[in-house]
Design a protein around this motif. Structure first.
Motif, PDB file in Angstrom:
ATOM      1  N   ALA A  67       2.943  -4.459-102.817  1.00 40.66           N
ATOM      2  CA  ALA A  67       2.425  -3.113-103.064  1.00 40.66           C
ATOM      3  C   ALA A  67       2.770  -2.606-104.465  1.00 40.66           C
ATOM      4  CB  ALA A  67       2.972  -2.142-102.017  1.00 40.66           C
ATOM      5  N   ASP A  68       4.007  -2.785-104.885  1.00 46.29           N
ATOM      6  CA  ASP A  68       4.465  -2.112-106.089  1.00 46.29           C
ATOM      7  C   ASP A  68       5.704  -2.836-106.610  1.00 46.29           C
ATOM      8  OD1 ASP A  68       5.521  -0.371-107.981  1.00 46.29           O
ATOM      9  OD2 ASP A  68       4.930   1.425-106.886  1.00 46.29           O
ATOM     10  N   LEU A  71       8.792  -0.531-107.721  1.00 45.11           N
ATOM     11  CA  LEU A  71       9.419   0.087-106.557  1.00 45.11           C
ATOM     12  C   LEU A  71      10.195  -0.961-105.777  1.00 45.11           C
ATOM     13  CD1 LEU A  71       9.863   2.354-104.508  1.00 45.11           C
ATOM     14  CD2 LEU A  71       7.633   1.852-103.548  1.00 45.11           C
ATOM     15  N   ARG A 125      11.482   8.234-109.882  1.00 46.80           N
ATOM     16  CA  ARG A 125      10.137   7.834-109.468  1.00 46.80           C
ATOM     17  C   ARG A 125       9.502   8.913-108.585  1.00 46.80           C
ATOM     18  NH1 ARG A 125       8.180   5.662-105.271  1.00 46.80           N
ATOM     19  NH2 ARG A 125       6.245   4.485-105.373  1.00 46.80           N
ATOM     20  N   ARG A 126      10.295   9.479-107.703  1.00 49.08           N
ATOM     21  CA  ARG A 126       9.777  10.547-106.849  1.00 49.08           C
ATOM     22  C   ARG A 126       9.318  11.743-107.677  1.00 49.08           C
ATOM     23  NH1 ARG A 126       9.786  10.044-101.664  1.00 49.08           N
ATOM     24  NH2 ARG A 126      11.208   8.559-100.748  1.00 49.08           N
ATOM     25  N   GLU A 130       2.934  12.236-109.742  1.00 44.78           N
ATOM     26  CA  GLU A 130       2.366  13.346-108.981  1.00 44.78           C
ATOM     27  C   GLU A 130       2.317  13.042-107.487  1.00 44.78           C
ATOM     28  OE1 GLU A 130      -1.465  13.852-110.718  1.00 44.78           O
ATOM     29  OE2 GLU A 130      -1.261  16.022-110.683  1.00 44.78           O
ATOM     30  N   ARG A 131       1.850  11.824-107.167  1.00 45.57           N
ATOM     31  CA  ARG A 131       1.607  11.557-105.758  1.00 45.57           C
ATOM     32  C   ARG A 131       2.900  11.339-104.976  1.00 45.57           C
ATOM     33  NH1 ARG A 131       0.194   7.043-108.554  1.00 45.57           N
ATOM     34  NH2 ARG A 131       1.208   5.127-107.864  1.00 45.57           N
ATOM     35  N   THR A 132       3.927  10.762-105.633  1.00 41.68           N
ATOM     36  CA  THR A 132       5.192  10.599-104.908  1.00 41.68           C
ATOM     37  C   THR A 132       5.908  11.944-104.780  1.00 41.68           C
ATOM     38  OG1 THR A 132       6.109   9.837-106.991  1.00 41.68           O
ATOM     39  CG2 THR A 132       5.670   8.163-105.313  1.00 41.68           C
ATOM     40  N   TYR A 134       4.312  14.698-104.380  1.00 37.44           N
ATOM     41  CA  TYR A 134       3.574  15.384-103.321  1.00 37.44           C
ATOM     42  C   TYR A 134       4.087  15.009-101.932  1.00 37.44           C
ATOM     43  CZ  TYR A 134      -0.338  17.007-100.495  1.00 37.44           C
ATOM     44  OH  TYR A 134      -1.088  17.641 -99.544  1.00 37.44           O
ATOM     45  N   ILE A 135       4.390  13.711-101.741  1.00 37.90           N
ATOM     46  CA  ILE A 135       4.787  13.281-100.395  1.00 37.90           C
ATOM     47  C   ILE A 135       6.282  13.442-100.141  1.00 37.90           C
ATOM     48  CG2 ILE A 135       2.901  11.657-100.018  1.00 37.90           C
ATOM     49  CD1 ILE A 135       4.739   9.423-100.915  1.00 37.90           C
ATOM     50  N   ILE A 137       9.817  14.960 -99.353  1.00 38.24           N
ATOM     51  CA  ILE A 137      10.265  16.157 -98.668  1.00 38.24           C
ATOM     52  C   ILE A 137      11.765  16.332 -98.931  1.00 38.24           C
ATOM     53  CG2 ILE A 137       8.502  16.058 -96.895  1.00 38.24           C
ATOM     54  CD1 ILE A 137      10.594  14.838 -95.035  1.00 38.24           C
ATOM     55  N   LEU A 138      12.291  17.446 -98.503  1.00 34.16           N
ATOM     56  CA  LEU A 138      13.696  17.752 -98.741  1.00 34.16           C
ATOM     57  C   LEU A 138      14.603  16.628 -98.254  1.00 34.16           C
ATOM     58  CD1 LEU A 138      15.654  19.899 -99.785  1.00 34.16           C
ATOM     59  CD2 LEU A 138      15.682  20.868 -97.494  1.00 34.16           C
ATOM     60  N   GLY A 139      14.272  16.060 -97.090  1.00 35.98           N
ATOM     61  CA  GLY A 139      15.087  14.990 -96.526  1.00 35.98           C
ATOM     62  C   GLY A 139      15.216  13.789 -97.462  1.00 35.98           C
TER      63      GLY A 139
ATOM     64  N   ILE B  10      -4.019  13.331-108.550  1.00 36.08           N
ATOM     65  CA  ILE B  10      -4.282  14.010-107.286  1.00 36.08           C
ATOM     66  C   ILE B  10      -5.021  15.322-107.524  1.00 36.08           C
ATOM     67  CG2 ILE B  10      -2.323  12.918-106.140  1.00 36.08           C
ATOM     68  CD1 ILE B  10      -0.893  15.569-106.155  1.00 36.08           C
ATOM     69  N   ALA B  71       4.419   3.383-101.190  1.00 34.66           N
ATOM     70  CA  ALA B  71       3.787   2.079-101.426  1.00 34.66           C
ATOM     71  C   ALA B  71       2.331   2.091-100.952  1.00 34.66           C
ATOM     72  CB  ALA B  71       4.569   0.985-100.700  1.00 34.66           C
ATOM     73  N   LYS B  75      -3.202   2.774-101.943  1.00 32.11           N
ATOM     74  CA  LYS B  75      -3.892   1.637-101.348  1.00 32.11           C
ATOM     75  C   LYS B  75      -5.088   2.041-100.503  1.00 32.11           C
ATOM     76  CE  LYS B  75      -0.816  -1.169-103.037  1.00 32.11           C
ATOM     77  NZ  LYS B  75      -0.030  -0.160-103.785  1.00 32.11           N
ATOM     78  N   MET B  88      -3.873  10.099 -98.821  1.00 32.99           N
ATOM     79  CA  MET B  88      -2.890   9.023 -98.946  1.00 32.99           C
ATOM     80  C   MET B  88      -2.379   8.737 -97.535  1.00 32.99           C
ATOM     81  SD  MET B  88      -0.689   9.970-102.345  1.00 32.99           S
ATOM     82  CE  MET B  88      -0.207  11.630-101.951  1.00 32.99           C
ATOM     83  N   ASP B  94       1.585  12.313 -92.233  1.00 32.78           N
ATOM     84  CA  ASP B  94       2.449  13.501 -92.260  1.00 32.78           C
ATOM     85  C   ASP B  94       1.819  14.680 -91.527  1.00 32.78           C
ATOM     86  OD1 ASP B  94       4.601  12.495 -93.505  1.00 32.78           O
ATOM     87  OD2 ASP B  94       4.156  13.266 -95.505  1.00 32.78           O
ATOM     88  N   ARG B 113      13.437  22.138 -92.127  1.00 34.93           N
ATOM     89  CA  ARG B 113      12.993  22.086 -93.524  1.00 34.93           C
ATOM     90  C   ARG B 113      13.118  20.679 -94.102  1.00 34.93           C
ATOM     91  NH1 ARG B 113      14.472  25.319 -98.354  1.00 34.93           N
ATOM     92  NH2 ARG B 113      12.781  24.034 -99.143  1.00 34.93           N
ATOM     93  N   ALA B 114      14.226  20.003 -93.750  1.00 35.87           N
ATOM     94  CA  ALA B 114      14.440  18.665 -94.309  1.00 35.87           C
ATOM     95  C   ALA B 114      13.347  17.713 -93.832  1.00 35.87           C
ATOM     96  CB  ALA B 114      15.806  18.137 -93.913  1.00 35.87           C
ATOM     97  N   GLU B 116      10.374  18.762 -92.880  1.00 34.19           N
ATOM     98  CA  GLU B 116       9.081  19.402 -93.103  1.00 34.19           C
ATOM     99  C   GLU B 116       8.294  19.567 -91.796  1.00 34.19           C
ATOM    100  OE1 GLU B 116       6.463  18.530 -96.847  1.00 34.19           O
ATOM    101  OE2 GLU B 116       8.318  19.637 -97.047  1.00 34.19           O
ATOM    102  N   PHE B 144       0.769  -3.193 -96.778  1.00 33.53           N
ATOM    103  CA  PHE B 144       1.678  -2.933 -97.899  1.00 33.53           C
ATOM    104  C   PHE B 144       2.954  -2.210 -97.478  1.00 33.53           C
ATOM    105  CE2 PHE B 144      -2.542  -3.377 -99.734  1.00 33.53           C
ATOM    106  CZ  PHE B 144      -2.287  -4.314-100.715  1.00 33.53           C
TER     107      PHE B 144
END
Lengths: 264, 297
Positions: A67-68, A71, A125-126, A130-132, A134-135, A137-139, B10, B71, B75, B88, B94, B113-114, B116, B144
């Motif tokens: 994939a990457d 990463l 990287r996160r 932009e896209r990483t 976006y996905i 989260i706080l966790g 995006i 990853a 794709k 995505m 999600d 929150r953690a 989400e 992938f």
């Protein structure tokens, strides 16, 4: 009192939560049935082949490599360093220290020095893409910052604020044999120790459970033995309702009519 | 590494306007689903979600263990084509994951929150309806993913949950309903199927001078052929191809007016309809007493 809580009660609480939490998650997955064969092909047909593929997945992350590449490099190095560091720390848990733990001390030491690099890369990287971002989260950030804090405090303990490790070993062996022996510790060691307890508590309830989850993943732990019948444990029978114009009974009649030479 | 398609920047919400037509009442009744969204649609969906989570280890596990490494992000052809971040695979999952976290996990309940976590409401449902129908369940992302997380499983779960509360798309429900009336997706009735076959026989004789049969409902044939129904309607050269091959190989074969469809749209809706459609193949094979089924789509 605070020392007693942090070094006696907290370790038992967090290790207890960690073990019970992980077992709870495994139990949740294990009791949920697998209704269909959804293996990702090409997949091995034999159990041996499957075991090899799973071991390969765990050790080398081949899917991520496809994939990457960057990463993959970051993730792979982080996990290798993490394992070396954990194994190096076994010297505080085992008495006498086995030969192989002694043998990896140097490797573990350098892994400890280097581990912030892949962690920082994964964090950057996160934030950069932009896209990483976006996905994320706080966790995700919580886990990364926690690991970074643990590794940096560990490095500082190793390099600048050297701890009297006989006390550390006495503490840990005391906890293991339920005869706690606590002494005075540097605040940085306290921080290092408590952050690890936090990690143990958080581990079963967030994304860190990916570590055991792979073994339960239907797409990776099934074989491509399509010749064997796969039985869905909760399968049910289906029926036609009055509005369906072509149920099986009608077909039976049609074929019967044809056999008797009647025109439909 | 050669990247054949550049990864788009995006564009939030860029595919949000592409909404499928809602299902029609008459089709929903035929496929045993609620005609419309009941007042307590939220309760119905959460009940179905609990059922799905207890029936599919894949769904529960995939919602639990994603580490959001990204990853899969570049794709998915729907993301590459639209740039909409919710296309995505990770973000698509999600949409379901945050509701799962809110109602079904300790982590989500204790520290929402953690993880989400989010309430199931009208906005979330709208996102589900838009983006879970913009997944073609091709499973490319699963190849992938380091844990083999298969977004198709998540998509199917979400559609099953929505269907349980009467939320589905016309394209899928109409086709499924047609199968129960006519045996195929296109709605070709039995007489029309036979007539098409007779026509192809004549056509083959006229144009190529070949005397090849297109048997329909021939009890006791060796092979039951389940073609895509379009092969007897628009892609007739394919149908002629089958007949020629069977003829040349000397294999006795037949099609069935009860089941002449290789594509199963139940896959896009729920397990019950998936099974009901597949059962037609077995039923046809039993009644025609064939030895083998050749099935393609």
């Amino acid at each position: 009192m605070a020392t007693k809580f942090l070094f006696i009660y907290l370790p038992y609480i967090s290790v207890g939560i960690f073990i019970l939490g992980v077992l709870y998650q495994f139990w949740r997955w294990a009791r949920t049935p697998v209704p269909l064969r959804i293996v990702i092909t090409p997949a091995p047909k034999t159990r041996k082949g499957l075991a090899l593929r799973l071991i390969g997945d765990v050790l080398l992350f081949p899917s991520l490599f496809k994939a990457d590449k960057l990463l993959w490099a970051g993730g792979f190095l982080f996990h290798v360093f993490l394992w070396l560091v954990i194994l190096r720390h076994l010297r505080y848990f085992l008495y006498p220290v086995p030969g192989w733990v002694e043998a990896i001390q140097t490797a573990g030491l350098y892994a400890g020095y280097l581990i912030p690099i892949p962690l920082a890369f994964l964090l950057a990287r996160r934030l950069i893409f932009e896209r990483t971002l976006y996905i994320s989260i706080l966790g995700d950030f919580f886990a990364l910052f926690l690991l970074l804090a643990i590794s940096l405090s560990g490095i500082l303990l190793q390099v600048f604020f050297r701890t009297y490790i006989v006390d550390v070993k006495a503490l840990i062996l005391g906890l293991i044999y339920f005869q706690p022996a606590i002494s005075d510790y540097h605040w940085l060691f306290t921080l290092h120790f408590v952050l690890i307890m936090v990690l143990l508590i958080y581990f079963p309830f967030g994304k860190l459970m990916h570590s055991g989850g792979l073994f339960f993943s239907s797409t990776r732990n099934q074989r491509a033995n399509f010749e064997e019948r796969f039985v869905n444990p909760w399968d049910f029978s289906v029926s036609y309702n009055v509005q369906n114009l072509f149920p099986p009974e009608k077909y039976r009649e049609t074929l019967k009519g044809m056999r008797e030479g009647k025109k439909e | 590494m050669k990247v054949p398609v550049s990864i788009p920047a995006i564009k939030i919400g860029s595919a949000g306007h592409q909404v499928c037509h809602p299902a029609k009442e008459k089709d929903m009744v035929k496929i045993d689903l609620p005609k419309e969204r009941p007042p307590d649609w939220k309760g119905a969906m959460l009940k179905k979600m609990a059922e799905v989570l207890n029936k599919y280890r894949s769904v529960r596990l995939f919602l639990d263990i994603c580490v959001k490494c990204g990853a899969c992000a570049d794709k998915c052809q729907f993301f590459l084509g639209t740039g909409d971040p919710k296309n995505m695979p990770v973000a698509r999952a999600d949409l379901l994951r945050k509701v799962y976290q809110r109602y079904f996990t300790l982590g989500g309940k204790v520290w929402g929150r953690a993880n989400e976590s989010a309430e199931l409401n009208e906005t979330v449902l709208k996102d589900w309806y838009v983006y879970f129908y913009q997944c073609s369940q091709c499973r490319r992302c699963s190849v992938f993913c380091p844990y083999g997380i298969d977004t198709a499983e998540v998509t199917m779960a979400a559609r099953e949950i929505m269907a349980a509360a009467g939320v589905a798309t016309k394209y899928v429900t109409e086709v499924v309903a047609k199968v129960y009336d006519t045996g195929n997706n296109l709605g070709i009735w039995a007489p029309a199927w036979k007539d098409n076959c007779a026509f192809l026989e004549e056509d083959l004789k006229d144009t190529e001078g070949l005397d090849i049969k297109f048997p329909v409902d021939a009890v006791g044939a060796e092979v039951l052929l389940i073609p895509p129904s379009a092969d007897n309607f628009v892609n007739t050269n394919t149908m002629i191809g089958y007949a020629k091959i069977f003829h040349a190989a000397g294999i006795s074969w037949t099609t069935s007016t009860y089941c002449n469809e290789g594509g199963n749209f139940g896959l896009f809706l729920n397990y019950a309809n998936l099974k009901k459609i597949n059962n037609r193949i077995i039923e046809a094979a039993r009644q025609l007493q064939v030895k083998k089924i050749y099935w393609g789509e």
